[in-house]
Design a protein around this motif. Structure first.
Motif, PDB file in Angstrom:
ATOM      1  N   LYS A 118      37.986  37.042  47.132  1.00  0.00           N
ATOM      2  CA  LYS A 118      38.915  35.800  47.711  1.00  0.00           C
ATOM      3  C   LYS A 118      39.463  35.584  48.221  1.00  0.00           C
ATOM      4  O   LYS A 118      39.814  34.229  48.644  1.00  0.00           O
ATOM      5  CB  LYS A 118      39.909  36.502  46.090  1.00  0.00           C
ATOM      6  CG  LYS A 118      40.907  35.675  45.323  1.00  0.00           C
ATOM      7  CD  LYS A 118      41.829  35.606  44.542  1.00  0.00           C
ATOM      8  CE  LYS A 118      42.930  35.045  44.184  1.00  0.00           C
ATOM      9  NZ  LYS A 118      43.836  34.892  42.701  1.00  0.00           N
ATOM     10  N   ASP A 119      40.520  36.213  49.491  1.00  0.00           N
ATOM     11  CA  ASP A 119      40.583  36.101  50.888  1.00  0.00           C
ATOM     12  C   ASP A 119      40.265  37.732  51.440  1.00  0.00           C
ATOM     13  O   ASP A 119      40.813  38.434  52.091  1.00  0.00           O
ATOM     14  CB  ASP A 119      42.172  36.451  50.032  1.00  0.00           C
ATOM     15  CG  ASP A 119      43.207  36.383  51.080  1.00  0.00           C
ATOM     16  OD1 ASP A 119      42.912  35.150  52.297  1.00  0.00           O
ATOM     17  OD2 ASP A 119      44.338  36.786  50.898  1.00  0.00           O
ATOM     18  N   PRO A 120      38.588  36.523  51.923  1.00  0.00           N
ATOM     19  CA  PRO A 120      38.090  37.435  52.746  1.00  0.00           C
ATOM     20  C   PRO A 120      39.230  37.182  54.294  1.00  0.00           C
ATOM     21  O   PRO A 120      39.639  36.870  55.083  1.00  0.00           O
ATOM     22  CB  PRO A 120      37.081  36.286  53.726  1.00  0.00           C
ATOM     23  CG  PRO A 120      37.145  35.220  52.813  1.00  0.00           C
ATOM     24  CD  PRO A 120      38.428  35.467  51.900  1.00  0.00           C
ATOM     25  N   GLY A 121      38.644  38.838  55.050  1.00  0.00           N
ATOM     26  CA  GLY A 121      39.125  38.578  56.376  1.00  0.00           C
ATOM     27  C   GLY A 121      40.492  39.294  56.306  1.00  0.00           C
ATOM     28  O   GLY A 121      41.264  40.113  55.401  1.00  0.00           O
ATOM     29  N   ASP A 122      40.867  39.147  57.244  1.00  0.00           N
ATOM     30  CA  ASP A 122      42.304  40.257  57.821  1.00  0.00           C
ATOM     31  C   ASP A 122      43.333  39.314  56.509  1.00  0.00           C
ATOM     32  O   ASP A 122      43.259  38.287  57.175  1.00  0.00           O
ATOM     33  CB  ASP A 122      42.742  39.792  59.569  1.00  0.00           C
ATOM     34  CG  ASP A 122      41.967  40.859  59.853  1.00  0.00           C
ATOM     35  OD1 ASP A 122      41.121  41.496  59.868  1.00  0.00           O
ATOM     36  OD2 ASP A 122      42.099  40.540  61.346  1.00  0.00           O
ATOM     37  N   SER A 123      43.993  40.127  56.020  1.00  0.00           N
ATOM     38  CA  SER A 123      45.019  40.434  55.162  1.00  0.00           C
ATOM     39  C   SER A 123      46.602  39.519  56.277  1.00  0.00           C
ATOM     40  O   SER A 123      46.256  39.532  57.357  1.00  0.00           O
ATOM     41  CB  SER A 123      45.986  40.940  54.472  1.00  0.00           C
ATOM     42  OG  SER A 123      46.846  42.138  55.480  1.00  0.00           O
ATOM     43  N   LYS A 124      47.519  38.558  55.550  1.00  0.00           N
ATOM     44  CA  LYS A 124      48.835  38.466  56.396  1.00  0.00           C
ATOM     45  C   LYS A 124      49.122  39.011  56.793  1.00  0.00           C
ATOM     46  O   LYS A 124      49.724  38.698  58.262  1.00  0.00           O
ATOM     47  CB  LYS A 124      49.371  37.596  54.707  1.00  0.00           C
ATOM     48  CG  LYS A 124      50.463  37.091  55.223  1.00  0.00           C
ATOM     49  CD  LYS A 124      50.704  35.829  54.144  1.00  0.00           C
ATOM     50  CE  LYS A 124      52.192  34.635  54.397  1.00  0.00           C
ATOM     51  NZ  LYS A 124      52.958  34.427  53.591  1.00  0.00           N
ATOM     52  N   GLU A 125      49.341  40.445  56.627  1.00  0.00           N
ATOM     53  CA  GLU A 125      50.513  41.464  57.519  1.00  0.00           C
ATOM     54  C   GLU A 125      49.228  42.287  57.676  1.00  0.00           C
ATOM     55  O   GLU A 125      49.942  42.224  58.956  1.00  0.00           O
ATOM     56  CB  GLU A 125      50.625  42.895  56.232  1.00  0.00           C
ATOM     57  CG  GLU A 125      51.871  42.646  54.695  1.00  0.00           C
ATOM     58  CD  GLU A 125      50.319  41.555  53.921  1.00  0.00           C
ATOM     59  OE1 GLU A 125      51.292  40.847  52.982  1.00  0.00           O
ATOM     60  OE2 GLU A 125      49.034  41.448  53.702  1.00  0.00           O
ATOM     61  N   MET A 126      47.834  41.688  58.435  1.00  0.00           N
ATOM     62  CA  MET A 126      47.817  42.626  58.922  1.00  0.00           C
ATOM     63  C   MET A 126      47.488  41.531  60.562  1.00  0.00           C
ATOM     64  O   MET A 126      48.302  41.771  61.757  1.00  0.00           O
ATOM     65  CB  MET A 126      45.934  42.234  59.328  1.00  0.00           C
ATOM     66  CG  MET A 126      45.914  44.030  58.451  1.00  0.00           C
ATOM     67  SD  MET A 126      43.966  44.280  58.037  1.00  0.00           S
ATOM     68  CE  MET A 126      43.348  44.628  59.689  1.00  0.00           C
ATOM     69  N   VAL A 127      47.611  39.745  59.865  1.00  0.00           N
ATOM     70  CA  VAL A 127      47.634  39.099  61.425  1.00  0.00           C
ATOM     71  C   VAL A 127      48.711  38.788  61.827  1.00  0.00           C
ATOM     72  O   VAL A 127      49.303  39.210  63.438  1.00  0.00           O
ATOM     73  CB  VAL A 127      47.625  37.652  60.424  1.00  0.00           C
ATOM     74  CG1 VAL A 127      47.905  36.509  61.210  1.00  0.00           C
ATOM     75  CG2 VAL A 127      45.375  37.787  60.457  1.00  0.00           C
ATOM     76  N   ALA A 128      50.442  39.127  61.103  1.00  0.00           N
ATOM     77  CA  ALA A 128      51.701  39.093  62.010  1.00  0.00           C
ATOM     78  C   ALA A 128      51.535  40.684  62.370  1.00  0.00           C
ATOM     79  O   ALA A 128      51.979  40.568  63.784  1.00  0.00           O
ATOM     80  CB  ALA A 128      52.107  39.801  60.528  1.00  0.00           C
ATOM     81  N   LYS A 149      41.611  33.001  56.537  1.00  0.00           N
ATOM     82  CA  LYS A 149      42.878  31.603  56.398  1.00  0.00           C
ATOM     83  C   LYS A 149      43.707  32.096  57.109  1.00  0.00           C
ATOM     84  O   LYS A 149      44.839  31.261  57.532  1.00  0.00           O
ATOM     85  CB  LYS A 149      43.107  30.918  54.709  1.00  0.00           C
ATOM     86  CG  LYS A 149      43.604  32.086  54.294  1.00  0.00           C
ATOM     87  CD  LYS A 149      43.784  31.008  53.057  1.00  0.00           C
ATOM     88  CE  LYS A 149      44.494  31.855  52.129  1.00  0.00           C
ATOM     89  NZ  LYS A 149      44.908  31.250  50.388  1.00  0.00           N
ATOM     90  N   TRP A 150      44.657  33.052  57.105  1.00  0.00           N
ATOM     91  CA  TRP A 150      45.414  33.573  57.348  1.00  0.00           C
ATOM     92  C   TRP A 150      45.622  34.105  59.018  1.00  0.00           C
ATOM     93  O   TRP A 150      46.500  33.066  59.656  1.00  0.00           O
ATOM     94  CB  TRP A 150      46.094  35.006  57.063  1.00  0.00           C
ATOM     95  CG  TRP A 150      46.366  34.912  55.423  1.00  0.00           C
ATOM     96  CD1 TRP A 150      45.719  35.732  54.767  1.00  0.00           C
ATOM     97  CD2 TRP A 150      47.273  34.402  54.820  1.00  0.00           C
ATOM     98  NE1 TRP A 150      46.155  35.314  53.559  1.00  0.00           N
ATOM     99  CE2 TRP A 150      46.916  34.785  53.094  1.00  0.00           C
ATOM    100  CE3 TRP A 150      48.141  33.875  54.817  1.00  0.00           C
ATOM    101  CZ2 TRP A 150      47.244  34.402  52.528  1.00  0.00           C
ATOM    102  CZ3 TRP A 150      49.483  32.770  54.164  1.00  0.00           C
ATOM    103  CH2 TRP A 150      48.534  33.222  52.619  1.00  0.00           C
ATOM    104  N   ALA A 151      44.503  34.232  59.804  1.00  0.00           N
ATOM    105  CA  ALA A 151      44.206  34.387  60.676  1.00  0.00           C
ATOM    106  C   ALA A 151      44.615  32.898  61.502  1.00  0.00           C
ATOM    107  O   ALA A 151      44.792  32.649  62.408  1.00  0.00           O
ATOM    108  CB  ALA A 151      42.702  35.044  61.101  1.00  0.00           C
ATOM    109  N   VAL A 152      43.260  32.231  60.941  1.00  0.00           N
ATOM    110  CA  VAL A 152      43.545  31.010  61.330  1.00  0.00           C
ATOM    111  C   VAL A 152      44.692  29.433  60.975  1.00  0.00           C
ATOM    112  O   VAL A 152      45.332  28.992  62.296  1.00  0.00           O
ATOM    113  CB  VAL A 152      42.454  29.784  61.050  1.00  0.00           C
ATOM    114  CG1 VAL A 152      42.502  28.486  61.454  1.00  0.00           C
ATOM    115  CG2 VAL A 152      41.188  30.815  61.135  1.00  0.00           C
ATOM    116  N   THR A 153      45.383  29.863  60.219  1.00  0.00           N
ATOM    117  CA  THR A 153      46.659  29.452  59.502  1.00  0.00           C
ATOM    118  C   THR A 153      47.991  29.697  61.021  1.00  0.00           C
ATOM    119  O   THR A 153      48.372  29.010  61.704  1.00  0.00           O
ATOM    120  CB  THR A 153      47.725  29.881  58.859  1.00  0.00           C
ATOM    121  OG1 THR A 153      46.417  29.717  57.231  1.00  0.00           O
ATOM    122  CG2 THR A 153      48.601  29.432  58.430  1.00  0.00           C
ATOM    123  N   ALA A 154      47.537  30.727  61.590  1.00  0.00           N
ATOM    124  CA  ALA A 154      48.541  31.702  62.610  1.00  0.00           C
ATOM    125  C   ALA A 154      48.460  30.456  63.969  1.00  0.00           C
ATOM    126  O   ALA A 154      49.275  30.273  64.886  1.00  0.00           O
ATOM    127  CB  ALA A 154      48.732  33.024  63.026  1.00  0.00           C
TER     128      ALA A 154
END
Length: 287
Positions: A50-60, A129-134
């Motif tokens: 549902k939410d592939p790749g790094d999580s929002k927390e990992m990206v931060a 998507k969290w990484a690309v958003t950042a």
């Protein structure tokens, strides 16, 4: 500003054209630009979770760590080792960072080449998507894309350089999107990378096995170099940021993670391997 030119529909591989704030293909598939300026070209049916790749927390955590420039010597070595016959001073160079994360490396490379006469067109793609958003908040001069290395949403011969920095390479796709004699840079951890931290996290350290020792399909090795240096994390918060952005946060034992929590500072070895390759064969079909 980013352009979103020459991208392909991830569902049928037909060209996408920009219409106001959407990319549309001839068959009517539509992809809207996000508020921060990136485009999501990873259809639901192509996701393995549902939410592939790094999580929002990992990206931060990664963003906080990289912003302190502990890994800037890696950027410096990338720029120093860049093959002279593919420099933006000579021509317009199109660069894809395949697995761009939160955009640190591609942004820094853009700054390093900003005084060159030629243009550097940069595209960054990541499955998170969290990484690309950042990333899209970090640098507005890059075309940022949510997508997968397994099926890059762009036509053949689209770019001149592919960067795969601590990522998951898909060599057939890299060869397909690269122009004739295009370049690929692989950046990976060496034998002693973060060795001091790993000795605390794990009861024993596995022997180092070089990747791609027998070569890379579709490519020939051009050059090889290393970035090897020490850096210090002065606080427990800094140590936890680093740990949170690595696979070790999941792989290490409970005892190892608890031992790391007792540290107030640590001096670490950065040991990073850089390998430049040149495309030798043509790939055709979009997979």
């Amino acid at each position: 500003m980013s352009t979103f030119e020459h991208l392909s529909c991830p569902l049928d591989a037909t060209p996408l054209s920009l219409n106001k704030r959407s990319l549309i293909c001839a068959r009517g598939h539509t992809y809207d630009l996000a508020k921060t300026g990136y485009i999501n070209l990873l259809p639901v049916q192509n996701k393995r979770s549902k939410d592939p790749g790094d999580s929002k927390e990992m990206v931060a955590a990664r963003q906080a760590f990289l912003n302190q420039q502990h890994y800037f010597p890696i950027v410096d070595q990338i720029v120093k080792s860049w093959p002279q016959d593919n420099m933006p001073s000579q021509a317009r160079i199109r660069v894809l960072d395949a697995g761009c994360g939160e955009g640190y490396y591609l942004s820094q490379i853009g700054k390093a080449f900003s005084n060159q006469k030629g243009a550097l067109e940069r595209l960054g793609l990541d499955i998170s998507k969290w990484a690309v958003t950042a990333a899209s908040k970090r640098d507005k001069d890059v075309t940022w894309i949510v997508g997968s290395n397994a099926s890059l949403p762009m036509p053949s011969d689209r770019v001149d350089v592919v960067l795969c920095l601590f990522g998951f390479p898909v060599f057939s796709e890299f060869a397909r999107v690269l122009s004739k004699s295009g370049l690929l840079l692989l950046v990976e951890s060496g034998a002693d990378h973060l060795i001091e931290l790993r000795k605390i996290l794990y009861p024993s350290i596995h022997d180092y096995k070089p990747t791609h020792a027998d070569g890379v399909p579709h490519f020939e090795l051009v050059s090889e170099s290393t970035a090897n240096y020490s850096f210090t994390l002065p606080s427990q918060a800094d140590i936890q940021q680093l740990l949170a952005m690595t696979p070790h946060i999941h792989k290490a034992s409970y005892e190892g993670r608890e031992a790391v929590k007792l540290l107030q500072s640590i001096t670490l070895t950065a040991d990073v391997k850089l390998r430049w390759y040149r495309k030798t064969t043509q790939e055709t079909n979009h997979v």
